[in-house]
Design an enzyme around this catalytic site. Sequence first.
Site, short mmCIF file in Angstrom:
data_model
loop_
_atom_site.label_atom_id
_atom_site.label_comp_id
_atom_site.label_asym_id
_atom_site.label_seq_id
_atom_site.Cartn_x
_atom_site.Cartn_y
_atom_site.Cartn_z
CG ASP A 170 -11.45 6.86 -76.78
OD1 ASP A 170 -10.31 6.43 -76.92
OD2 ASP A 170 -11.74 8.06 -76.66
CG ASP A 210 -14.28 11.49 -76.19
OD1 ASP A 210 -13.80 11.00 -77.23
OD2 ASP A 210 -13.60 12.11 -75.36
CG ASP A 270 -13.32 8.68 -80.51
OD1 ASP A 270 -14.10 9.53 -80.93
OD2 ASP A 270 -13.22 8.35 -79.32
P1 ADP Z 1 -7.34 8.34 -75.68
O1 ADP Z 1 -8.55 9.14 -75.93
O2 ADP Z 1 -7.52 6.90 -75.97
O3 ADP Z 1 -6.77 8.51 -74.32
P2 ADP Z 1 -5.87 10.04 -77.56
O4 ADP Z 1 -5.56 9.54 -78.92
O5 ADP Z 1 -6.86 11.10 -77.43
O6 ADP Z 1 -6.21 8.76 -76.69
O7 ADP Z 1 -4.53 10.52 -76.90
C1 ADP Z 1 -3.48 9.63 -76.68
C2 ADP Z 1 -2.32 10.26 -75.96
O8 ADP Z 1 -1.72 11.22 -76.81
C3 ADP Z 1 -2.71 10.98 -74.71
O9 ADP Z 1 -2.72 10.13 -73.61
C4 ADP Z 1 -1.59 12.02 -74.62
O10 ADP Z 1 -0.44 11.44 -74.03
C5 ADP Z 1 -1.27 12.32 -76.05
N1 ADP Z 1 -1.97 13.53 -76.52
C6 ADP Z 1 -2.92 13.57 -77.45
N2 ADP Z 1 -3.32 14.82 -77.66
C7 ADP Z 1 -2.62 15.59 -76.82
C8 ADP Z 1 -2.58 16.99 -76.55
N3 ADP Z 1 -3.39 17.86 -77.16
N4 ADP Z 1 -1.72 17.42 -75.61
C9 ADP Z 1 -0.92 16.57 -74.96
N5 ADP Z 1 -0.90 15.26 -75.18
C10 ADP Z 1 -1.74 14.76 -76.09
MG MG Z 2 -10.10 10.21 -77.05
#
Ligand code: ADP
Ligand code: MG
Length: 627
Positions: free
Chosen positions: A327, A520, A524
Amino acid sequence: MSKKQKKMLFRILLTAVLMVLLHFLPVAKLLRFLLYLIPYLVIGYDILIKAFKGVKNRQMFDESFLMAVATVGAMALAVAKDGDYTEAIAVMLFYQIGEWFQSYAVGKSRRNISELMDIRPDYANIEKDGQLEQVDPDEVEIGTIIVVQPGEKIPIDGIVINGHSSLNTSALTGESLPREIQTGEEVISGCINLTGILKIQTTKEFGESTVSKILDLVENASSRKSKSEDFISKFARVYTPLVCYSALALAFLPPLVRISLLGLSADWGDWVYRALTFLVISCPCALVVSIPLSFFAGIGGASNAGVLVKGSNYLETLSQTRYVVFDKTGTLTQGVFQVNAIHHNTLPEEKLLEYAALAESASSHPISKSLREAYGKPLERSRITDIEEISGNGVIAQVDNLCIAAGNAKLMKRLKIDYKDCHHTGTIVHLAIDGTYAGHIVISDIIKPHAKGAIAALKSAGVHQTVMLTGDTDAVAKQVAKELGIDVVYSELLPEDKVTKVEELLESKSPKEKLAFVGDGINDAPVLSRADIGIAMGAMGSDAAIEAADIVLMDDDPLKISKAINISRKCLRIVYENIWFAIGIKVICLLLGAFGIANMWLAVFADVGVMVLAVLNAIRALFVKKL
Ligand code: ADP
Ligand code: MG
């Protein structure tokens, strides 16, 4: 040395002394037998009792049974021939020396694991009328203020509300440098407070704190058996009876053949002796003992390096890892975003950031944490209601009765809001207020210092392919992958897409090559449990990750991944060495015994010798080079 071990050592020495004395004592037949019975019973009474109990419970085919039959048989033969009793006693003696040695070794690896166990706090200090009172950590409620003095362990997870200090986290992370800690920072239980007095407001109950989680995990680790261990116990279940019946056949068949077919004398004594020797040789102790011990030592060594392995089976799978899927956020990057710019804002920048921080107030996503940090002022939680977090998109919440949406382009599309693209490479958080676009915040993450080295280390550890999955934009993903030398990237994934991708990868590889997912633990967990092996890093803050992962890296250094793989490889190598070594020597000795070349002395030396060497070899798994 434990009391039991001391007692056994005493019995061993006493037996040896008695045997030497008796050797020089010229006495007649019956008396000689009775006198020799003393050292025999001194050294072997517990084995005889165990064997007897086994027979009574109809679970007789174990090592004690083998030893009891062999030595009682040898004693009986000696009586019949007025021969040498020392042989039977020596067999028992060496067997017990081997057992003693093994319990010492087990104790030693357990001690290594219990250094981790040592993190169990005995009490928590609560201040009452200016006095410190020690209470059971189990009784401390969430939100209580506890005091941790220098030299004490932090008993419960919490936030420092007063004081600064440095913490020794080595029991948890294997990291020997102390960590500085300030007011306002989160601390986890199990660290040792080194310098200052800390007042900590607890955020969890003791049972939910890091320390309890880790202890549970370690205590249960040995109950999850690896395939090799399963193999050994199944093997022993078939093997021991087989050996017993073979010995029986060896004792009776050749003499009967000699009488009936060849008309020779039966030579009973000779054949019974061979059968008894055969029994002694065949004792599978070295295998039965050293395989679980190798895994045990491997888990102990790993935990010493800050790698928690939930069971031997995971150590085995990890050693076969050929694909590592990461991730991005929080795993390869620090997950601490900095605000670079604010564009197209219809409100003042400060106001926009305030709304963003408020809407994100309840999320544990690294982006949320960073926005709250960037805003920097305390948040009045009463202004926020109806928070909805959409994984991989962002959050929607009511702030001051306005509907605030903060998230990526996907979220904007979902809400049918016309958003403005950004020409910067970075992670974009778009904001909409009551359905109207209000601008975006450009944030950027930093790659972890060891991430590049970690990918290279994986390659040299024999990993075929590294893959990065992220919910972030394609531009950011490609940039990070290029910088780190990652083979394949998939971007703009929702958490459920990550599961699908991992499933695709699982299908495309051969079942022997294992796939590890490293995350982390923030959104996930499903992928962690879907992969052949789930590795959570820096998971000390996240309960979900500790639950879902098979291997927990205590700190968030990605170099630990290749380290964990190397530890598992070493452990498995030792396991196989022991299996082949023990079985090989056994087979040779059994053949020698059956042909009457090996006597009981050789048998017992082979048995105990192999066991001692196998145990020493197993202990090697305990020693792990620190990073
Ligand atoms: P990763 O850990 O692979 O970067 P995530 O699934 O955690 O992916 O998040 C993917 C995208 O979704 C982030 O890059 C962001 O653009 C958006 N995102 C997720 N959660 C939030 C949040 N709480 N606030 C703002 N954007 C979010
Ligand atoms: Mg993540």
